[in-house]
Scaffold this motif. Sequence first.
Motif, PDB file in Angstrom:
ATOM      1  N   ARG A  77     -11.560   2.864  -8.802  1.00  0.00           N
ATOM      2  CA  ARG A  77     -11.192   4.243  -9.063  1.00  0.00           C
ATOM      3  C   ARG A  77     -11.304   4.918  -9.595  1.00  0.00           C
ATOM      4  O   ARG A  77     -11.522   3.791 -11.244  1.00  0.00           O
ATOM      5  N   ARG A 103       0.342   7.603  -2.595  1.00  0.00           N
ATOM      6  CA  ARG A 103       1.055   9.073  -2.122  1.00  0.00           C
ATOM      7  C   ARG A 103       2.402   8.799  -2.267  1.00  0.00           C
ATOM      8  O   ARG A 103       3.496  10.111  -2.214  1.00  0.00           O
ATOM      9  N   ASP A 116       0.825  -1.267   0.348  1.00  0.00           N
ATOM     10  CA  ASP A 116       0.019  -0.542  -0.515  1.00  0.00           C
ATOM     11  C   ASP A 116       0.781   1.173   0.175  1.00  0.00           C
ATOM     12  O   ASP A 116       2.493   1.152   0.054  1.00  0.00           O
ATOM     13  N   GLY A 117       0.269   2.191  -0.617  1.00  0.00           N
ATOM     14  CA  GLY A 117       1.531   3.772  -0.897  1.00  0.00           C
ATOM     15  C   GLY A 117       1.861   4.085  -1.866  1.00  0.00           C
ATOM     16  O   GLY A 117       2.515   5.053  -2.607  1.00  0.00           O
TER      17      GLY A 117
HETATM   18 MG   LIG Z   1      -4.213   2.746  -0.851  1.00  0.00          MG
END
Ligand SMILES: [Mg+2]
Length: 240
Positions: free
Chosen positions: A67, A20, A16-17
Amino acid sequence: GLNRETIPKHVAVIMDGNRRWAKNKGLEPMLGHEAGVRSLVKLLPLCRNWGIKVLTVYAFSTENWIRPKVEVDFLMNLFEKILKEELDSFMRQEIRISVIGDSKKLLRSLQKCIAKVTETTRRNSGCHLIMAVNYSGRTDIVHACRRISNKVKDGLIQPEDIDERLITNELETKCTEFPYPDLLIRTSGELRLSNFLLWQLAYTELYFDESFWPDFGEKEFVQALHSFQRRQRRFGGQND
Ligand SMILES: [Mg+2]
Ligand SMILES: CC(C)CCOP(=O)(O)OP(=O)(O)O
């Protein structure tokens, strides 16, 4: 250094990430996904060297469909591109690839690519990479219940035959000799399971890392493994 005796046999990862990570670098989200997949490929030889036998990664969840279409399409094409590009390397490293999740919703070309890679790598005994794509832990359990109910209805088994082993063998992760992850790693600071493997994670050690997935490299992985090796796993035993 790492103690080879207590290396986790099955590691699960919620990668995850990615977005970001990209945002922090002023990059497009897609480049975060690209970096994320590269990060995964780089960890495979390490798993093999350390003796990790199964690596199950959450590559795309049923919730990810909400998404933007451009991002979903990019991810689907990225999976196909990587599987094709890395197949020879997987074969050289004796890496077996399986995909769990509902593949019917995936692009036809990706479905065909998954079938080919799964078949080509089926007998490899190095490290088994299981990619959860459009996977839902709850749906996995629902499907297992349906299959078991049909076996009872068809008289193949009796209700009293249903035990934990039978259910485990009906789940999509039945394809591994180590069905229960010993360690779950989730990156980017999120502290939740997000409908990943649910039945299988009953006694799994949970490890959360603040770093974004593309930054999760060998150093971070070793830290996670050291944390695992420091833990005293009680499986509900002595003064849990
Ligand atoms: Mg995420
Ligand atoms: C599809 C999945 C592997 C992507 C993981 O990163 P992400 O897109 O959730 O990134 P963010 O949590 O930073 O939005």
